[in-house]
Design a protein around this motif. Sequence first.
Motif, PDB file in Angstrom:
ATOM      1  N   MET A  71     -37.588  34.042 107.978  1.00 55.80           N
ATOM      2  CA  MET A  71     -36.856  35.280 107.698  1.00 55.80           C
ATOM      3  C   MET A  71     -36.209  35.748 108.997  1.00 55.80           C
ATOM      4  N   LYS A  72     -34.925  35.494 109.151  1.00 61.12           N
ATOM      5  CA  LYS A  72     -34.257  35.681 110.439  1.00 61.12           C
ATOM      6  C   LYS A  72     -34.001  37.143 110.801  1.00 61.12           C
ATOM      7  N   GLY A  73     -34.222  38.040 109.873  1.00 60.72           N
ATOM      8  CA  GLY A  73     -33.881  39.432 110.138  1.00 60.72           C
ATOM      9  C   GLY A  73     -34.645  40.059 111.278  1.00 60.72           C
ATOM     10  N   PHE A  74     -35.809  39.495 111.643  1.00 59.48           N
ATOM     11  CA  PHE A  74     -36.604  40.142 112.691  1.00 59.48           C
ATOM     12  C   PHE A  74     -35.912  40.105 114.047  1.00 59.48           C
ATOM     13  N   TRP A  75     -34.976  39.167 114.273  1.00 55.71           N
ATOM     14  CA  TRP A  75     -34.275  39.131 115.550  1.00 55.71           C
ATOM     15  C   TRP A  75     -33.466  40.411 115.781  1.00 55.71           C
ATOM     16  N   ASP A  76     -32.994  41.030 114.710  1.00 56.47           N
ATOM     17  CA  ASP A  76     -32.209  42.253 114.831  1.00 56.47           C
ATOM     18  C   ASP A  76     -33.049  43.514 114.649  1.00 56.47           C
ATOM     19  N   ASP A  77     -34.308  43.349 114.325  1.00 52.81           N
ATOM     20  CA  ASP A  77     -35.163  44.518 114.101  1.00 52.81           C
ATOM     21  C   ASP A  77     -35.267  45.342 115.387  1.00 52.81           C
ATOM     22  N   PRO A  78     -35.037  46.651 115.327  1.00 56.97           N
ATOM     23  CA  PRO A  78     -35.018  47.460 116.563  1.00 56.97           C
ATOM     24  C   PRO A  78     -36.349  47.491 117.293  1.00 56.97           C
ATOM     25  N   VAL A  79     -37.461  47.528 116.554  1.00 55.38           N
ATOM     26  CA  VAL A  79     -38.775  47.540 117.211  1.00 55.38           C
ATOM     27  C   VAL A  79     -39.042  46.195 117.874  1.00 55.38           C
ATOM     28  N   PHE A  80     -38.777  45.125 117.132  1.00 55.55           N
ATOM     29  CA  PHE A  80     -38.967  43.787 117.676  1.00 55.55           C
ATOM     30  C   PHE A  80     -38.094  43.594 118.921  1.00 55.55           C
ATOM     31  N   LYS A  81     -36.833  43.975 118.833  1.00 54.89           N
ATOM     32  CA  LYS A  81     -35.912  43.781 119.955  1.00 54.89           C
ATOM     33  C   LYS A  81     -36.324  44.605 121.166  1.00 54.89           C
ATOM     34  N   SER A  82     -36.743  45.839 120.952  1.00 57.74           N
ATOM     35  CA  SER A  82     -37.129  46.692 122.074  1.00 57.74           C
ATOM     36  C   SER A  82     -38.321  46.126 122.825  1.00 57.74           C
ATOM     37  N   ILE A  83     -39.186  45.387 122.128  1.00 63.03           N
ATOM     38  CA  ILE A  83     -40.344  44.760 122.771  1.00 63.03           C
ATOM     39  C   ILE A  83     -39.956  43.464 123.459  1.00 63.03           C
ATOM     40  N   TYR A  84     -39.218  42.620 122.750  1.00 64.30           N
ATOM     41  CA  TYR A  84     -38.955  41.268 123.223  1.00 64.30           C
ATOM     42  C   TYR A  84     -37.941  41.193 124.352  1.00 64.30           C
ATOM     43  N   LEU A  85     -37.226  42.262 124.606  1.00 65.48           N
ATOM     44  CA  LEU A  85     -36.273  42.229 125.713  1.00 65.48           C
ATOM     45  C   LEU A  85     -36.964  42.285 127.070  1.00 65.48           C
ATOM     46  N   PHE A  86     -38.249  42.707 127.115  1.00 67.66           N
ATOM     47  CA  PHE A  86     -38.862  42.858 128.435  1.00 67.66           C
ATOM     48  C   PHE A  86     -40.336  42.472 128.516  1.00 67.66           C
ATOM     49  N   HIS A  87     -41.088  42.374 127.415  1.00 69.44           N
ATOM     50  CA  HIS A  87     -42.545  42.316 127.558  1.00 69.44           C
ATOM     51  C   HIS A  87     -43.041  41.024 128.202  1.00 69.44           C
ATOM     52  N   MET A  88     -42.523  39.854 127.808  1.00 68.77           N
ATOM     53  CA  MET A  88     -42.965  38.622 128.457  1.00 68.77           C
ATOM     54  C   MET A  88     -42.397  38.480 129.869  1.00 68.77           C
ATOM     55  N   PRO A  89     -41.156  38.905 130.137  1.00 67.59           N
ATOM     56  CA  PRO A  89     -40.709  38.925 131.537  1.00 67.59           C
ATOM     57  C   PRO A  89     -41.614  39.769 132.437  1.00 67.59           C
ATOM     58  N   LEU A  90     -42.099  40.905 131.920  1.00 69.19           N
ATOM     59  CA  LEU A  90     -42.975  41.736 132.742  1.00 69.19           C
ATOM     60  C   LEU A  90     -44.315  41.047 132.969  1.00 69.19           C
TER      61      LEU A  90
END
Length: 344
Positions: free
Chosen positions: A41-60
């Motif tokens: 289900m590809k929609g999670f890539w655009d999900d705002p909560v998912f995106k707000s987390i995945y933009l920085f959490h593993m880099p940190l």
Amino acid sequence: MNEIHTSPQRDTYWDTVKALLIFLVILGHSVQFFIYHGWNMKGFWDDPVFKSIYLFHMPLFMLISGYFAAKSLAKRGKLALLRYFQRLALPCVGMGLLYLLLDGTDKSLFRSACSGFKALWFLIVLFECVILYYIMQLKQQIWYKSAIFALSILVAILFGSTPPIPRLWPHATMFTYFWPIFVLGAVLAKKGVTHEHINWKLGVFCTGLYLIGFAFFQSDWYVYVRPLAFQIDSLLIDLFRSGVALAGCYMALWAGKYIHRWVGKYRIIQNIGKATLALYVLQTPFFDKSKILSNYLPEQMGYLDAACLSLCLVLALYGIYLASRRIPFVSQLLYGESSTRNAD
């Protein structure tokens, strides 16, 4: 995730930040697997909560790992390198054995065993970064360090997508993204930078940059979807997503100072922060083998449901860790711990 060396006077700020990050890891997976029902289900890539987390959490996580790796390697040298092998490589082997039990006869023994390395990709990439950073420190000439840094990225980009290299180095794409962030964390440690140097003005500025980046970030720009390549558009996208990630890292570290004041005094927060590597390992089969939980959850879930589930999972996994780490072979294979340690 867990730093190898613990100083006598441990700075609990980092435990608070890591506890927050492991919650975000599990929350992101909850959104992906239980709201959007997994990779199909590809929609999670655009999900705002998912995106707000995945933009920085593993880099940190990688930035913090580089920060503490530099200190450990400077103090212990080869002994720290061996310890990192135990802490990062053995859990992948242990997870492979666990997947053999979970898969049963559904997959071949080889594919099941390899699943452990695939599921715990972050630990493999982190170990690669530790090894290369150690090699970088063998000589102090700037040309040598620069050559190792640049050559490793060039090799990953040039050969990471060329058969049969992807089978031998399946995490080359992730390496090219996280290696510079790891080195940045190590440089900050060598320069003596601490969280006390975090400035609220820069925190506000980075928060603004992060929000702008969040607004413009597109679903096909994630490193998980689009690896780095030697084309102008790919390089610009990589610079953009790296810039957004670093802005998000600073924003989270700045916010972590206030969060630490509120909850950092609680021992449970500190203990969870110390156990992030173990919790990262333990949470993997609950999502990668999502049927473990999905059969007991409602078909439709909202963000509040996912947040509550994630919090319960953090606490449950910490309890599993406390109980299972007392079994020597489990402690060694799943958590890379040579002996039971005080959870306190």
